[in-house]
Write a protein that holds these residues in place. Structure first.
Motif, PDB file in Angstrom:
ATOM      1  N   VAL A  16      45.613  41.862 -61.689  1.00 47.89           N
ATOM      2  CA  VAL A  16      44.803  43.058 -61.435  1.00 47.89           C
ATOM      3  C   VAL A  16      43.692  43.156 -62.487  1.00 47.89           C
ATOM      4  CG1 VAL A  16      44.839  45.583 -61.277  1.00 47.89           C
ATOM      5  CG2 VAL A  16      46.719  44.245 -60.299  1.00 47.89           C
ATOM      6  N   ALA A  17      44.023  42.839 -63.730  1.00 47.36           N
ATOM      7  CA  ALA A  17      43.006  42.828 -64.785  1.00 47.36           C
ATOM      8  C   ALA A  17      41.926  41.803 -64.467  1.00 47.36           C
ATOM      9  CB  ALA A  17      43.653  42.521 -66.133  1.00 47.36           C
ATOM     10  N   LYS A  18      42.342  40.643 -63.969  1.00 44.37           N
ATOM     11  CA  LYS A  18      41.384  39.599 -63.599  1.00 44.37           C
ATOM     12  C   LYS A  18      40.467  40.089 -62.476  1.00 44.37           C
ATOM     13  CE  LYS A  18      41.265  35.740 -60.897  1.00 44.37           C
ATOM     14  NZ  LYS A  18      41.951  34.872 -60.017  1.00 44.37           N
ATOM     15  N   GLU A  19      41.031  40.769 -61.503  1.00 44.45           N
ATOM     16  CA  GLU A  19      40.253  41.302 -60.386  1.00 44.45           C
ATOM     17  C   GLU A  19      39.207  42.304 -60.878  1.00 44.45           C
ATOM     18  OE1 GLU A  19      41.615  42.923 -56.135  1.00 44.45           O
ATOM     19  OE2 GLU A  19      42.228  44.239 -57.789  1.00 44.45           O
ATOM     20  N   ILE A  20      39.607  43.185 -61.776  1.00 46.14           N
ATOM     21  CA  ILE A  20      38.685  44.183 -62.337  1.00 46.14           C
ATOM     22  C   ILE A  20      37.601  43.490 -63.152  1.00 46.14           C
ATOM     23  CG2 ILE A  20      38.495  46.082 -63.998  1.00 46.14           C
ATOM     24  CD1 ILE A  20      41.397  46.873 -63.087  1.00 46.14           C
ATOM     25  N   LEU A  21      37.994  42.541 -63.963  1.00 42.14           N
ATOM     26  CA  LEU A  21      37.039  41.802 -64.790  1.00 42.14           C
ATOM     27  C   LEU A  21      36.053  41.026 -63.931  1.00 42.14           C
ATOM     28  CD1 LEU A  21      36.221  41.120 -67.676  1.00 42.14           C
ATOM     29  CD2 LEU A  21      37.871  39.255 -67.625  1.00 42.14           C
ATOM     30  N   GLN A  22      36.534  40.420 -62.851  1.00 42.85           N
ATOM     31  CA  GLN A  22      35.662  39.659 -61.960  1.00 42.85           C
ATOM     32  C   GLN A  22      34.592  40.561 -61.336  1.00 42.85           C
ATOM     33  OE1 GLN A  22      37.639  37.827 -58.617  1.00 42.85           O
ATOM     34  NE2 GLN A  22      35.997  36.341 -58.368  1.00 42.85           N
ATOM     35  N   SER A  23      34.974  41.743 -60.903  1.00 43.47           N
ATOM     36  CA  SER A  23      33.991  42.655 -60.313  1.00 43.47           C
ATOM     37  C   SER A  23      32.987  43.126 -61.358  1.00 43.47           C
ATOM     38  CB  SER A  23      34.669  43.844 -59.635  1.00 43.47           C
ATOM     39  OG  SER A  23      35.330  44.647 -60.571  1.00 43.47           O
ATOM     40  N   PHE A  24      33.445  43.284 -62.594  1.00 41.59           N
ATOM     41  CA  PHE A  24      32.546  43.684 -63.674  1.00 41.59           C
ATOM     42  C   PHE A  24      31.548  42.572 -63.983  1.00 41.59           C
ATOM     43  CE2 PHE A  24      31.475  44.238 -68.203  1.00 41.59           C
ATOM     44  CZ  PHE A  24      30.975  45.527 -68.167  1.00 41.59           C
ATOM     45  N   LEU A  34      33.614  37.565 -71.850  1.00 50.82           N
ATOM     46  CA  LEU A  34      34.159  38.025 -70.573  1.00 50.82           C
ATOM     47  C   LEU A  34      34.536  36.834 -69.695  1.00 50.82           C
ATOM     48  CD1 LEU A  34      31.832  41.030 -69.680  1.00 50.82           C
ATOM     49  CD2 LEU A  34      34.147  41.102 -70.589  1.00 50.82           C
ATOM     50  N   GLN A  35      33.704  35.816 -69.692  1.00 54.25           N
ATOM     51  CA  GLN A  35      33.977  34.632 -68.881  1.00 54.25           C
ATOM     52  C   GLN A  35      35.226  33.904 -69.371  1.00 54.25           C
ATOM     53  OE1 GLN A  35      32.281  34.059 -66.038  1.00 54.25           O
ATOM     54  NE2 GLN A  35      33.833  32.511 -65.642  1.00 54.25           N
ATOM     55  N   LYS A  36      35.374  33.783 -70.679  1.00 56.45           N
ATOM     56  CA  LYS A  36      36.564  33.126 -71.238  1.00 56.45           C
ATOM     57  C   LYS A  36      37.824  33.940 -70.942  1.00 56.45           C
ATOM     58  CE  LYS A  36      34.247  30.491 -74.776  1.00 56.45           C
ATOM     59  NZ  LYS A  36      34.081  30.160 -76.162  1.00 56.45           N
ATOM     60  N   THR A  37      37.712  35.253 -71.023  1.00 57.59           N
ATOM     61  CA  THR A  37      38.849  36.121 -70.705  1.00 57.59           C
ATOM     62  C   THR A  37      39.238  35.961 -69.244  1.00 57.59           C
ATOM     63  OG1 THR A  37      38.135  37.699 -72.385  1.00 57.59           O
ATOM     64  CG2 THR A  37      39.709  38.496 -70.747  1.00 57.59           C
ATOM     65  N   PHE A  38      38.238  35.910 -68.375  1.00 53.68           N
ATOM     66  CA  PHE A  38      38.479  35.705 -66.945  1.00 53.68           C
ATOM     67  C   PHE A  38      39.192  34.371 -66.716  1.00 53.68           C
ATOM     68  CE2 PHE A  38      37.246  33.917 -62.866  1.00 53.68           C
ATOM     69  CZ  PHE A  38      37.668  34.910 -62.005  1.00 53.68           C
ATOM     70  N   GLU A  39      38.730  33.318 -67.341  1.00 54.82           N
ATOM     71  CA  GLU A  39      39.339  31.993 -67.191  1.00 54.82           C
ATOM     72  C   GLU A  39      40.785  31.996 -67.697  1.00 54.82           C
ATOM     73  OE1 GLU A  39      36.633  29.309 -69.137  1.00 54.82           O
ATOM     74  OE2 GLU A  39      35.041  29.740 -67.685  1.00 54.82           O
ATOM     75  N   TYR A  40      41.028  32.682 -68.800  1.00 59.14           N
ATOM     76  CA  TYR A  40      42.376  32.795 -69.353  1.00 59.14           C
ATOM     77  C   TYR A  40      43.298  33.507 -68.363  1.00 59.14           C
ATOM     78  CZ  TYR A  40      46.174  34.317 -72.433  1.00 59.14           C
ATOM     79  OH  TYR A  40      47.405  34.567 -72.976  1.00 59.14           O
ATOM     80  N   CYS A  47      50.532  35.746 -59.204  1.00 57.81           N
ATOM     81  CA  CYS A  47      50.528  36.338 -57.872  1.00 57.81           C
ATOM     82  C   CYS A  47      49.198  37.057 -57.659  1.00 57.81           C
ATOM     83  CB  CYS A  47      51.721  37.257 -57.636  1.00 57.81           C
ATOM     84  SG  CYS A  47      51.867  38.676 -58.711  1.00 57.81           S
ATOM     85  N   THR A  48      48.890  37.328 -56.415  1.00 56.53           N
ATOM     86  CA  THR A  48      47.626  37.988 -56.099  1.00 56.53           C
ATOM     87  C   THR A  48      47.635  39.414 -56.646  1.00 56.53           C
ATOM     88  OG1 THR A  48      48.407  38.906 -54.002  1.00 56.53           O
ATOM     89  CG2 THR A  48      47.446  36.666 -53.940  1.00 56.53           C
ATOM     90  N   PRO A  49      46.465  39.998 -56.858  1.00 54.92           N
ATOM     91  CA  PRO A  49      46.435  41.394 -57.315  1.00 54.92           C
ATOM     92  C   PRO A  49      47.197  42.337 -56.372  1.00 54.92           C
ATOM     93  CG  PRO A  49      44.266  40.410 -57.537  1.00 54.92           C
ATOM     94  CD  PRO A  49      45.121  39.412 -56.794  1.00 54.92           C
TER      95      PRO A  49
END
Length: 112
Positions: A16-24, A34-40, A47-49
């Motif tokens: 869910v954090a990844k989903e929020i970060l991706q939209s941001f 932000l990109q490195k955090t997303f990749e991590y 599992c899916t958000p």
């Protein structure tokens, strides 16, 4: 340097954090941090958000603390020992029957 303000704090699964970060990243800003955090988060996602949200909801019948439900939904432990290591933070002991029910829930929501 930009300034950020915390407007809300909530315990959420990694996906869910990844989903929020991706939209941001797509909508507002894309720094290397932000990109490195997303990749991590992408590497950790189990599992899916949508499934993580459902798992958190289903876990509420067994686990009281939201942060523990979020951790279980993030890490998706595969055996009783891994699950018990997380449940220590709950502050109470669950029966073996409930441990097995939780593990079955995790299996039903986890990515294959």
């Amino acid at each position: 340097m930009s300034s950020f303000h915390i407007i809300e704090e909530n315990d959420i699964p990694y996906s869910v954090a990844k989903e929020i970060l991706q939209s941001f990243i797509q909508g507002v800003s894309s720094s290397s941090l932000l990109q490195k955090t997303f990749e991590y988060l992408n590497a950790l996602e189990k599992c899916t958000p949508e499934n993580a949200r459902k798992l958190m909801e289903d876990l509420s019948q067994f686990v009281q603390k939201k942060e523990v439900r979020a951790m279980i939904s993030s890490l998706c432990p595969e055996n009783a020992d891994e699950l018990r290591a997380i449940l220590v933070m709950e502050g109470r002991t669950l029966s073996q029957e409930n441990i097995e029910k939780i593990l079955n829930l995790i299996k039903s929501y986890k990515n294959n």
